[in-house]
Design an enzyme around this catalytic site. Structure first.
Site, PDB file in Angstrom:
ATOM      1  N   THR A 162       0.865  -1.179   0.000  1.00  0.00           N
ATOM      2  CA  THR A 162       0.000   0.000   0.000  1.00  0.00           C
ATOM      3  C   THR A 162       0.899   1.225   0.000  1.00  0.00           C
ATOM      4  O   THR A 162       1.978   1.197   0.604  1.00  0.00           O
ATOM      5  CB  THR A 162      -0.915   0.025   1.240  1.00  0.00           C
ATOM      6  N   CYS A 184      -1.911   4.908  -5.411  1.00  0.00           N
ATOM      7  CA  CYS A 184      -2.689   4.074  -4.497  1.00  0.00           C
ATOM      8  C   CYS A 184      -2.802   2.733  -5.190  1.00  0.00           C
ATOM      9  O   CYS A 184      -3.096   2.678  -6.393  1.00  0.00           O
ATOM     10  CB  CYS A 184      -4.067   4.669  -4.232  1.00  0.00           C
TER      11      CYS A 184
END
Length: 232
Positions: free
Chosen positions: A83, A197
């Site tokens: 992430t 992202c």
């Protein structure tokens, strides 16, 4: 082959992509029935998101450090945090483990520099777009000029990530909004766009736009394959 440690579940939708890309990368390099040696700890994203919303980054770091230690104990030779946003606590995690951390911003910046990009747009969660832990590293270490969307567009990007992509929803209307924002970034002089992202790649593909896209999930996975196979 080095054993790859993955800290996933943030969200699990993008962790699936990591697993697929890494294994495909190993198979491409080694052929036959080869696949990656992976130790994965997948955390409960609800707990992490609650920490994010409350600004409790120490709490999030504690959860992730515990998971990272379990990956290390399982035999991983190095670690990826799957992430972008939670690289905010990368230093805290690094302080708890003895194995190297392959930082997603470093992998992305190196890919950009290799392609001769100097001014780049950054799309991601509001934490990633607005705080310095990510874009500051791109600027200070690699000399990249970072462009971010307007306040209103940052809110759109953030909400699509949490309310749609992390829930497994991929909507055409949201794709159109992202493409509009990418076009605006081009007007502002961006030479490329960081899909900062790990879920955004589920929505936007290179075929959707003429603007060069750097999908951090793909870049990070490629870096993991290269490091796993590096002999020195």
């Amino acid at each position: 082959m080095r054993t790859i440690g993955l800290l996933g579940g943030m969200s699990w939708e993008s962790t699936v992509t990591y697993y697929q890309l890494i294994n495909k990368g190993i198979k491409k390099e080694l052929g036959g029935l080869h696949s990656a040696e992976i130790i994965l700890s997948s955390v409960d994203f609800q707990l992490i998101e609650a920490c994010q919303a409350q600004g409790d980054w120490q709490g999030a770091a504690s959860i992730l450090s515990k998971a990272a230690l379990s990956v290390q104990a399982g035999g991983a030779d190095f670690l990826l945090i799957c992430t972008n946003t939670m690289h905010k606590v990368a230093c805290a995690i690094e302080a708890e483990i003895d194995i190297p951390l392959l930082h997603i911003a470093d992998a992305t910046a190196q890919a950009l520099v290799c392609e001769g990009v100097s001014r780049v747009a950054l799309l991601g969660t509001q934490f990633t777009m607005e705080q310095d832990f990510y874009k500051g590293r791109l600027t200070d270490v690699y000399g990249l000029d970072i462009v971010i969307p307007s306040n209103a567009d940052r809110a759109i990007i953030h909400n699509v990530i949490y309310k749609e992509l992390c829930m497994g929803k991929v909507l055409e209307s949201s794709k159109n909004e992202y493409l509009r924002i990418i076009d605006q970034m081009a007007i502002q002089g961006a030479e490329a766009v960081i899909l900062g992202c790990t879920e955004i790649g589920l929505l936007i593909k290179q075929d959707d736009t003429a603007m060069p896209l750097f999908d951090t999930t793909k870049v990070h996975a490629q870096a993991a394959v290269a490091y796993a196979l590096r002999m020195t």
